[in-house]
Write an enzyme that holds these catalytic residues in place. Structure first.
Site, PDB file in Angstrom:
ATOM      1  N   LEU A  97      -4.189  -4.643  -7.876  1.00  0.00           N
ATOM      2  CA  LEU A  97      -3.755  -5.817  -7.130  1.00  0.00           C
ATOM      3  C   LEU A  97      -4.591  -5.817  -5.859  1.00  0.00           C
ATOM      4  O   LEU A  97      -4.741  -4.769  -5.224  1.00  0.00           O
ATOM      5  CB  LEU A  97      -2.280  -5.703  -6.739  1.00  0.00           C
ATOM      6  N   ASP A  98      -5.108  -6.959  -5.499  1.00  0.00           N
ATOM      7  CA  ASP A  98      -5.888  -7.042  -4.256  1.00  0.00           C
ATOM      8  C   ASP A  98      -5.049  -6.581  -3.076  1.00  0.00           C
ATOM      9  O   ASP A  98      -3.813  -6.670  -3.103  1.00  0.00           O
ATOM     10  CB  ASP A  98      -6.341  -8.483  -3.996  1.00  0.00           C
ATOM     11  N   THR A  99      -5.704  -6.150  -2.046  1.00  0.00           N
ATOM     12  CA  THR A  99      -5.028  -5.692  -0.834  1.00  0.00           C
ATOM     13  C   THR A  99      -4.120  -6.780  -0.281  1.00  0.00           C
ATOM     14  O   THR A  99      -3.030  -6.494   0.217  1.00  0.00           O
ATOM     15  CB  THR A  99      -6.067  -5.262   0.219  1.00  0.00           C
TER      16      THR A  99
END
Length: 186
Positions: free
Chosen positions: A41-43
Site C-alpha cells: 500500500l502506498d505510504t
C-alpha cells in the site's frame, strides 16, 4: 501455524521493515520475524495490508496474474457523474498497462462512518464537493486506483483498502495501527 498477518496500516507508514528517514515503517508496528508484505500500500494510502511468511501465498495475494480482488474506498474530489464512473467500468489505458474494468459503487455517509479520522486530515476546499466511491479491482498495480480516478476526472483525496478477496478489514475489527494473526485466507 499462522502464516498470515492482517494489519490496519495507518497513513504515512511505508510498507517495508527497514527504517526510513521520513516515514514510520512496518517495524514500528509489527514484531513478527519472517513475515513480509503480500503486496503493498502506498505510504499515503491506508487500510488492509496482509503479511505472510509463505512465498506461495504471497504470490497468490500480490501478483496480478492471480486476479485476487482488492476493494478500496476512495474519497474523490467532485460529484458522482455516471459518464465519468463508466470510464472506470471499462478497460483503461494508463500508459504502462491497460487496467481491467473495475466495479464501482458510490458509498453513502452511513457506510463511511466506520472509517477512522485520517491524520493529518485531507485538504478540504469548501467550493469543491467530494464523495466516496468503492472500487474493486482484479489486479491492484502501482497507484492504480489513484491513476484511474484521476484519468476519469476525479482527483483522489484519500484511499483506504478495505478488502482483499474474502478478508474484509471491518470484519477483522482492527483499530488503526493494530495487527493480528489470521487463519482465514483471502
Amino acid at each position: 501455524m499462522n502464516d498470515l498477518i492482517v494489519f490496519n496500516k495507518p497513513y504515512g507508514v511505508i510498507c517495508q521493515f527497514s527504517a526510513h528517514e521520513k516515514h514510520a515503517s512496518l517495524k514500528d508496528y509489527i514484531d513478527a520475524p519472517g513475515f513480509y508484505p503480500a503486496g503493498r500500500l502506498d505510504t499515503d494510502s491506508e487500510g488492509l495490508l496482509l503479511l505472510t511468511n509463505n512465498g506461495r501465498l504471497q504470490a497468490q495475494i500480490a501478483e496480478p496474474k492471480f486476479g485476487k480482488e482488492k476493494t478500496y474506498w476512495a474519497q474523490l474530489e467532485g460529484s458522482p457523474d455516471e459518464a465519468k464512473l463508466n470510464l472506470l467500468r471499462q478497460k483503461m489505458d494508463l500508459g504502462d498497462f491497460i487496467a481491467r474494468p473495475a466495479r464501482v459503487r458510490v458509498l453513502d455517509a452511513a457506510e463511511t462512518a466506520a472509517l477512522w479520522p485520517r491524520q493529518p486530515p485531507i485538504r478540504v476546499r469548501k467550493s469543491v464537493p467530494d464523495f466516496w466511491l468503492e472500487i474493486t479491482l482484479g489486479e491492484g498495480k502501482n497507484r492504480q486506483v489513484r491513476r484511474m480516478t484521476a484519468k476519469a476526472g476525479y482527483p483522489c483525496l484519500r484511499l483506504v483498502r478495505v478488502a482483499i478477496g474474502r478478508l474484509n478489514l471491518f470484519e477483522q475489527q482492527l483499530a488503526l495501527g493494530q495487527w493480528q494473526y489470521s487463519n482465514e485466507k483471502p
